[in-house]
Write an enzyme that holds these catalytic residues in place. Sequence first.
Site, PDB file in Angstrom:
ATOM      1  N   SER A  98       0.874  -1.189  -0.084  1.00 47.00           N
ATOM      2  CA  SER A  98       0.424   0.358  -0.260  1.00 47.00           C
ATOM      3  C   SER A  98       1.255   1.153  -0.131  1.00 47.00           C
ATOM      4  O   SER A  98       0.635   2.134  -0.614  1.00 47.00           O
ATOM      5  CB  SER A  98      -1.228   0.379   1.329  1.00 47.00           C
ATOM      6  OG  SER A  98       0.151  -0.290   2.295  1.00 47.00           O
ATOM      7  N   ALA A 101       1.690   1.763  -3.462  1.00 47.93           N
ATOM      8  CA  ALA A 101       0.302   2.551  -4.254  1.00 47.93           C
ATOM      9  C   ALA A 101      -0.485   3.848  -3.751  1.00 47.93           C
ATOM     10  O   ALA A 101      -0.844   4.526  -4.489  1.00 47.93           O
ATOM     11  CB  ALA A 101      -1.461   1.793  -3.791  1.00 47.93           C
ATOM     12  N   GLU A 125       3.121  -6.437 -13.919  1.00 41.04           N
ATOM     13  CA  GLU A 125       2.702  -5.195 -14.337  1.00 41.04           C
ATOM     14  C   GLU A 125       2.649  -4.434 -13.854  1.00 41.04           C
ATOM     15  O   GLU A 125       2.007  -4.093 -12.287  1.00 41.04           O
ATOM     16  CB  GLU A 125       1.451  -5.364 -14.837  1.00 41.04           C
ATOM     17  CG  GLU A 125       1.346  -7.014 -15.960  1.00 41.04           C
ATOM     18  CD  GLU A 125       1.020  -8.149 -15.206  1.00 41.04           C
ATOM     19  OE1 GLU A 125       0.378  -8.571 -13.958  1.00 41.04           O
ATOM     20  OE2 GLU A 125       1.115  -9.124 -16.111  1.00 41.04           O
TER      21      GLU A 125
END
Length: 185
Positions: A98, A101, A125
């Site tokens: 996270s 992110a 990816e």
Amino acid sequence: MLSAEAIKWLIKQDALQWPGQLRGDGLLLTLGSPLQPLTAPSAQMIDLADQASIDDLYGEPVTDWTSYEMMPGEMLLGSVEQPLRLGAGLMGVIGGLSHLARVGLAVHVTSPFVLPGWNGHLTLELVNTGPAVLRLHHSMPLGRLLICTLDGPRSDDVAPHPFYGRETDLKSRYAEEFRTNPSQR
């Protein structure tokens, strides 16, 4: 989901091979080589039934690197540094960190599942969805792989998949695996 102790036991029993680190109750996935950048193709459209058209999306692999500057909106395929082998009764679930992110780095944008019998280097990816250039570093932690056991009858024979775990070619092989005749639609 298996605990760290159960994972360590499976490694000792050779039902799971993982030379990397554990983080909590999962395997810590770190970025290795090669990196496979996507580039602007020569055509305006990619025909997903034509492998040559798909191959046109990719630039040259980056194999000797210590850092890589990823532009906003860029997609990049990255190999996990450590090889993984899952036994017939095991599967994995990939999750990003996270922290990454929150700076705009999507770590794995497709199915999170790693099926039984996987043997090789995972490919992630990576997409920079943020507004700034992100500098990636070789060996940096990117995610975790949670290990689960299968429930129910299973075979101990797991057929190898021809596109799994390829160390040097990270490109999509969609048209090779799912042969489609566009005229039959």
